[in-house]
Design a protein around this motif. Structure first.
Motif, PDB file in Angstrom:
ATOM      1  N   MET A 128       0.846  -1.192   0.000  1.00 14.27           N
ATOM      2  CA  MET A 128       0.000   0.000   0.000  1.00 14.27           C
ATOM      3  C   MET A 128       0.879   1.238   0.000  1.00 14.27           C
ATOM      4  O   MET A 128       1.947   1.246   0.603  1.00 14.27           O
ATOM      5  CB  MET A 128      -0.910   0.022   1.234  1.00 14.27           C
ATOM      6  CG  MET A 128      -1.695   1.316   1.381  1.00 14.27           C
ATOM      7  SD  MET A 128      -2.716   1.341   2.869  1.00 14.27           S
ATOM      8  CE  MET A 128      -4.044   0.276   2.350  1.00 14.27           C
ATOM      9  N   THR A 129       0.428   2.257  -0.686  1.00 13.73           N
ATOM     10  CA  THR A 129       1.113   3.544  -0.675  1.00 13.73           C
ATOM     11  C   THR A 129       0.208   4.568  -0.005  1.00 13.73           C
ATOM     12  O   THR A 129      -0.945   4.725  -0.393  1.00 13.73           O
ATOM     13  CB  THR A 129       1.442   4.011  -2.097  1.00 13.73           C
ATOM     14  OG1 THR A 129       2.270   3.029  -2.735  1.00 13.73           O
ATOM     15  CG2 THR A 129       2.191   5.332  -2.064  1.00 13.73           C
ATOM     16  N   ALA A 130       0.726   5.229   1.027  1.00 22.86           N
ATOM     17  CA  ALA A 130      -0.022   6.266   1.729  1.00 22.86           C
ATOM     18  C   ALA A 130       0.803   7.541   1.738  1.00 22.86           C
ATOM     19  O   ALA A 130       2.035   7.482   1.849  1.00 22.86           O
ATOM     20  CB  ALA A 130      -0.344   5.827   3.157  1.00 22.86           C
ATOM     21  N   GLY A 131       0.168   8.674   1.607  1.00 24.95           N
ATOM     22  CA  GLY A 131       0.906   9.935   1.559  1.00 24.95           C
ATOM     23  C   GLY A 131       0.278  11.011   2.410  1.00 24.95           C
ATOM     24  O   GLY A 131      -0.928  11.009   2.634  1.00 24.95           O
ATOM     25  N   TRP A 132       1.102  11.912   2.897  1.00 26.35           N
ATOM     26  CA  TRP A 132       0.626  13.045   3.692  1.00 26.35           C
ATOM     27  C   TRP A 132       1.443  14.288   3.343  1.00 26.35           C
ATOM     28  O   TRP A 132       2.572  14.185   2.860  1.00 26.35           O
ATOM     29  CB  TRP A 132       0.812  12.793   5.187  1.00 26.35           C
ATOM     30  CG  TRP A 132       0.072  11.639   5.747  1.00 26.35           C
ATOM     31  CD1 TRP A 132      -1.210  11.610   6.206  1.00 26.35           C
ATOM     32  CD2 TRP A 132       0.569  10.304   5.918  1.00 26.35           C
ATOM     33  NE1 TRP A 132      -1.544  10.355   6.652  1.00 26.35           N
ATOM     34  CE2 TRP A 132      -0.472   9.533   6.484  1.00 26.35           C
ATOM     35  CE3 TRP A 132       1.781   9.678   5.642  1.00 26.35           C
ATOM     36  CZ2 TRP A 132      -0.329   8.193   6.780  1.00 26.35           C
ATOM     37  CZ3 TRP A 132       1.927   8.338   5.934  1.00 26.35           C
ATOM     38  CH2 TRP A 132       0.874   7.611   6.499  1.00 26.35           C
ATOM     39  N   ILE A 133       0.868  15.436   3.612  1.00 25.83           N
ATOM     40  CA  ILE A 133       1.632  16.682   3.660  1.00 25.83           C
ATOM     41  C   ILE A 133       1.715  17.053   5.128  1.00 25.83           C
ATOM     42  O   ILE A 133       0.695  17.293   5.783  1.00 25.83           O
ATOM     43  CB  ILE A 133       0.964  17.786   2.832  1.00 25.83           C
ATOM     44  CG1 ILE A 133       1.045  17.426   1.344  1.00 25.83           C
ATOM     45  CG2 ILE A 133       1.643  19.133   3.073  1.00 25.83           C
ATOM     46  CD1 ILE A 133       0.401  18.436   0.421  1.00 25.83           C
ATOM     47  N   LEU A 134       2.939  17.091   5.658  1.00 25.24           N
ATOM     48  CA  LEU A 134       3.152  17.269   7.092  1.00 25.24           C
ATOM     49  C   LEU A 134       4.078  18.447   7.345  1.00 25.24           C
ATOM     50  O   LEU A 134       5.035  18.675   6.599  1.00 25.24           O
ATOM     51  CB  LEU A 134       3.778  16.005   7.697  1.00 25.24           C
ATOM     52  CG  LEU A 134       2.976  14.703   7.542  1.00 25.24           C
ATOM     53  CD1 LEU A 134       3.817  13.521   7.994  1.00 25.24           C
ATOM     54  CD2 LEU A 134       1.680  14.776   8.325  1.00 25.24           C
ATOM     55  N   PRO A 135       3.837  19.208   8.413  1.00 34.37           N
ATOM     56  CA  PRO A 135       4.753  20.294   8.768  1.00 34.37           C
ATOM     57  C   PRO A 135       6.039  19.733   9.357  1.00 34.37           C
ATOM     58  O   PRO A 135       6.136  18.536   9.655  1.00 34.37           O
ATOM     59  CB  PRO A 135       3.965  21.089   9.811  1.00 34.37           C
ATOM     60  CG  PRO A 135       3.017  20.096  10.400  1.00 34.37           C
ATOM     61  CD  PRO A 135       2.664  19.144   9.292  1.00 34.37           C
ATOM     62  N   ALA A 136       7.048  20.590   9.513  1.00 35.84           N
ATOM     63  CA  ALA A 136       8.318  20.160  10.106  1.00 35.84           C
ATOM     64  C   ALA A 136       8.071  19.621  11.508  1.00 35.84           C
ATOM     65  O   ALA A 136       7.225  20.121  12.246  1.00 35.84           O
ATOM     66  CB  ALA A 136       9.296  21.324  10.139  1.00 35.84           C
ATOM     67  N   GLY A 137       8.807  18.581  11.868  1.00 34.63           N
ATOM     68  CA  GLY A 137       8.660  18.002  13.200  1.00 34.63           C
ATOM     69  C   GLY A 137       9.004  16.534  13.217  1.00 34.63           C
ATOM     70  O   GLY A 137       9.427  15.948  12.213  1.00 34.63           O
ATOM     71  N   ALA A 138       8.842  15.913  14.391  1.00 32.17           N
ATOM     72  CA  ALA A 138       9.127  14.497  14.581  1.00 32.17           C
ATOM     73  C   ALA A 138       7.827  13.703  14.558  1.00 32.17           C
ATOM     74  O   ALA A 138       6.805  14.143  15.099  1.00 32.17           O
ATOM     75  CB  ALA A 138       9.860  14.279  15.900  1.00 32.17           C
ATOM     76  N   TYR A 139       7.849  12.534  13.928  1.00 28.57           N
ATOM     77  CA  TYR A 139       6.661  11.707  13.783  1.00 28.57           C
ATOM     78  C   TYR A 139       7.012  10.240  14.037  1.00 28.57           C
ATOM     79  O   TYR A 139       8.181   9.843  13.968  1.00 28.57           O
ATOM     80  CB  TYR A 139       6.071  11.846  12.380  1.00 28.57           C
ATOM     81  CG  TYR A 139       5.618  13.246  12.060  1.00 28.57           C
ATOM     82  CD1 TYR A 139       4.325  13.665  12.333  1.00 28.57           C
ATOM     83  CD2 TYR A 139       6.512  14.158  11.504  1.00 28.57           C
ATOM     84  CE1 TYR A 139       3.912  14.956  12.048  1.00 28.57           C
ATOM     85  CE2 TYR A 139       6.118  15.459  11.223  1.00 28.57           C
ATOM     86  CZ  TYR A 139       4.810  15.845  11.499  1.00 28.57           C
ATOM     87  OH  TYR A 139       4.424  17.123  11.229  1.00 28.57           O
ATOM     88  N   SER A 140       5.988   9.460  14.301  1.00 31.37           N
ATOM     89  CA  SER A 140       6.159   8.017  14.419  1.00 31.37           C
ATOM     90  C   SER A 140       5.006   7.330  13.704  1.00 31.37           C
ATOM     91  O   SER A 140       3.861   7.786  13.766  1.00 31.37           O
ATOM     92  CB  SER A 140       6.198   7.585  15.889  1.00 31.37           C
ATOM     93  OG  SER A 140       4.981   7.911  16.543  1.00 31.37           O
ATOM     94  N   LEU A 141       5.343   6.263  13.010  1.00 36.10           N
ATOM     95  CA  LEU A 141       4.345   5.442  12.344  1.00 36.10           C
ATOM     96  C   LEU A 141       4.269   4.127  13.114  1.00 36.10           C
ATOM     97  O   LEU A 141       5.176   3.300  13.048  1.00 36.10           O
ATOM     98  CB  LEU A 141       4.739   5.198  10.887  1.00 36.10           C
ATOM     99  CG  LEU A 141       3.690   4.512  10.014  1.00 36.10           C
ATOM    100  CD1 LEU A 141       2.483   5.416   9.822  1.00 36.10           C
ATOM    101  CD2 LEU A 141       4.276   4.121   8.670  1.00 36.10           C
ATOM    102  N   LEU A 142       3.188   3.961  13.868  1.00 34.18           N
ATOM    103  CA  LEU A 142       3.028   2.768  14.683  1.00 34.18           C
ATOM    104  C   LEU A 142       2.363   1.662  13.883  1.00 34.18           C
ATOM    105  O   LEU A 142       1.455   1.916  13.099  1.00 34.18           O
ATOM    106  CB  LEU A 142       2.189   3.075  15.927  1.00 34.18           C
ATOM    107  CG  LEU A 142       2.904   3.801  17.069  1.00 34.18           C
ATOM    108  CD1 LEU A 142       3.097   5.263  16.729  1.00 34.18           C
ATOM    109  CD2 LEU A 142       2.137   3.660  18.367  1.00 34.18           C
ATOM    110  N   TYR A 143       2.845   0.429  14.126  1.00 32.55           N
ATOM    111  CA  TYR A 143       2.242  -0.734  13.465  1.00 32.55           C
ATOM    112  C   TYR A 143       1.751  -1.701  14.534  1.00 32.55           C
ATOM    113  O   TYR A 143       2.482  -2.067  15.456  1.00 32.55           O
ATOM    114  CB  TYR A 143       3.241  -1.439  12.561  1.00 32.55           C
ATOM    115  CG  TYR A 143       2.660  -2.704  11.938  1.00 32.55           C
ATOM    116  CD1 TYR A 143       1.779  -2.619  10.865  1.00 32.55           C
ATOM    117  CD2 TYR A 143       2.969  -3.962  12.444  1.00 32.55           C
ATOM    118  CE1 TYR A 143       1.222  -3.761  10.300  1.00 32.55           C
ATOM    119  CE2 TYR A 143       2.422  -5.116  11.890  1.00 32.55           C
ATOM    120  CZ  TYR A 143       1.545  -5.009  10.824  1.00 32.55           C
ATOM    121  OH  TYR A 143       0.993  -6.138  10.270  1.00 32.55           O
TER     122      TYR A 143
END
Length: 590
Positions: free
Chosen positions: A245-260
């Protein structure tokens, strides 16, 4: 083997579509009982349903960052092209799949079409200055309202919380732009993974995700949830067994986490995650974070500047089985005008415009497929200055990580109806051109260089010279005006009083200025405002004109008079005057 897998994939997709079609059957009552209601309309999150099937554009989209390196995102989604050719580069790039895959998708698209696409509800006549069809307007308003009733992350937050309470920590993997990472889940307690990444600027980020379940599960083998640095869940979605799967976002500067979160407690899994920064910063486009999903959180975009880039990634499920995604933008209309809006995107993408009170005005839509882009244009009715909103909606079940673009520009207006004023200049013996031009239209002062350009004939002698104002940007056509070079002014040098009279002497002009002088005017008044003033003329060729002196008689004795003088020049049948000199006073004798 590949053909067999494609047949299985098609079977699963057909079953999912049939399930959607039968949603209002025996399962409708159970779903309605558990689902929240808004204005009598049942609204459910996407979580109870199988996530949307993967479309053939996903694999091609995974190659998008590489393609951008050579042709750029602007070429893929060139909003400046005519509708027939818009997004032609993307059309080629996103269609790179085998004939078998294309056949599979076409079959699914045919079935999905029988269920009624969102575009049918949103359809509107694309006619200049004409509002959308009533049915489209109603659907657009209801769909936009439905999106605002649901808060992202509710389901994922509960699931992740229940799993996290069983252990204090879980594997954390740092992601690197452009690199995929595979992690093996070998034990039951290792069901929660945390993939970290950070952005230095607002960015269009694209993720390629895959989960291979080694057990018996096939649907919804895992759940991904995007979380910001404060722990807020921004988005959530399921993945199926070994279906990338391909997922996309437009996100501001910062730290993120993708939980599974693994949804299979009994078997091992192999999870692969990779991400690419497709575009960083706003040098090419205006970009607003993807969580701008309400009027209250709408991001500001400019009119007439860069095109706005968005990426649709999140779906909301309504009772009729349609998935919706919505983004909100705010614009400020500075002058009374219509707007030209050009929308380009994949699948059924709708765009609506609302006033400051969130009242729906008009809408348009594209009718592309998941692989073939489409564009549509709209010329709004005349809008008064103020705040307006733009809402982009999409049939999200077929639009994962599908970029869209739209531009908003003022409708070109003929500058012929504008009022143009040009500041006059004074003769100085040199060649001069107009340098101070004011152009107003509809009470709005236009900006030189942005809205118009000025060209004019240079002049040296006293007279009138042509000025041409040419529309630019949002304005077309031309408007002509004139600027004047007036004779050089003089001043009162001496006032000599006499019985019921006075004699005024003014400063003599230079030899060059005298050639641009036909004569002089003297005026006097009992009031400082010069109200009711009387005027007397002396030609430069007369005795008084040569001496620059003039006697004024038949005055009221003992009264104080205010006196001024100016020069004038006759040229080409017109008379040009200098400004009046500073007033001086004299009291006539009785």
């Amino acid at each position: 083997m590949r053909a067999q897998a494609q047949i299985h994939s098609l079977t699963r997709k057909v079953m999912a579509l049939v399930a959607r079609c039968c949603y209002d059957g025996s399962g409708a009552a159970r779903a309605a009982a558990a689902a929240p209601r808004e204005n009598g309309r049942t609204i459910t999150r996407r979580k109870p349903c199988r996530p949307p099937p993967r479309d053939v554009g996903s694999a091609a989209l995974a190659k998008l960052p590489r393609i951008l390196a050579s042709i750029g995102l602007a070429a893929l989604l060139s909003i400046a092209l005519v509708p027939a050719a818009a997004l032609a580069g993307a059309q080629q790039a996103w269609a790179e799949e085998t004939d078998a895959s294309n056949a599979t998708t076409n079959s699914v698209s045919t079935l999905d079409g029988t269920l009624g696409a969102l575009g049918t509800a949103l359809s509107s006549e694309n006619v200049a200055d004409a509002p959308a069809q009533a049915s489209g307007e109603n659907a657009f308003r209801k769909n936009a309202a439905a999106l605002e009733t649901i808060t992202p992350g509710t389901f994922a937050a509960e699931q992740l919380k229940s799993k996290a309470t069983a252990r204090s920590s879980f594997p954390t993997i740092q992601l690197v732009d452009g690199r995929s990472i595979t992690y093996n889940i070998n034990y039951t307690h290792e069901q929660l993974l945390n993939f970290n990444f950070s952005l230095s600027d607002i960015s269009f980020v694209e993720f390629n995700l895959n989960s291979y379940d080694k057990g018996s599960m096939y649907y919804r083998v895992g759940l991904f949830a995007l979380r910001d640095s404060n722990g807020n869940i921004l988005d959530e979605f399921y993945v199926d067994h070994n279906e990338p799967m391909t997922a996309g976002w437009i996100l501001p500067a910062g730290a993120y986490s993708l939980l599974y979160l693994s949804c299979d407690d009994d078997y091992r899994q192999t999870v692969t995650v990779g991400y690419n920064i497709v575009e960083s910063g706003t040098s090419q486009h205006q970009m607003i974070p993807s969580d701008s999903r309400s009027f209250e959180t709408a991001g500001n975009i400019s009119i007439g500047g860069k095109t706005t880039l968005g990426v649709l990634f999140w779906g909301e499920s309504l009772i009729n089985g349609e998935y919706l995604d919505g983004h909100y933008y705010k614009i400020n209309v500075a002058r009374k005008s219509s707007l030209d809006i050009l929308l380009a995107g994949y699948g059924t993408t709708g765009l609506g415009i609302y006033d400051a009170n969130q009242n729906f005005l008009q809408s348009i839509q594209t009718n592309g497929t998941s692989t073939d882009p489409d564009s549509a244009s709209l010329r709004t009715a005349t809008l008064n200055p103020g705040t307006y909103y733009i809402v982009v909606l999409c049939n999200g079940s077929w639009a994962f990580s599908k970029p869209y673009q739209f531009s908003v520009k003022y409708t070109p207006q003929s500058i012929a109806g504008a009022s143009v004023s040009v500041k006059s200049k004074t003769y100085n013996g040199k060649t001069q051109k107009a340098s101070s031009v004011t152009v107003k239209m509809g009470g709005q002062t236009l900006k030189a260089g942005r809205d118009y350009t000025v060209s004019c004939k240079a002049g040296k002698n006293v007279g009138s010279y042509k000025v041409t104002v040419k529309g630019k940007g949002s304005y077309t056509g031309t408007k002509t005006a004139t600027f004047k070079i007036n004779p050089k002014a003089t001043s009162v040098k001496k006032l000599k009083k006499a019985k019921r009279s006075f004699t005024v002497t003014w400063k003599k002009p230079s030899r060059a200025a005298l050639k641009q002088t036909t004569g002089y005017q003297v005026r006097w008044s009992l009031k400082k405002s010069m109200k009711g003033a009387k005027t007397k003329t002396a030609k430069a060729t007369s005795s008084a004109g040569k001496k620059c002196t003039l006697k004024v008689s038949k005055l009221k004795g003992g009264k104080k008079y205010y006196v001024q003088v100016r020069t004038y020049k006759k040229a080409a049948g017109k008379t040009y005057y200098s400004g009046w000199s500073k007033a001086k006073t004299v009291r006539a004798k009785k």
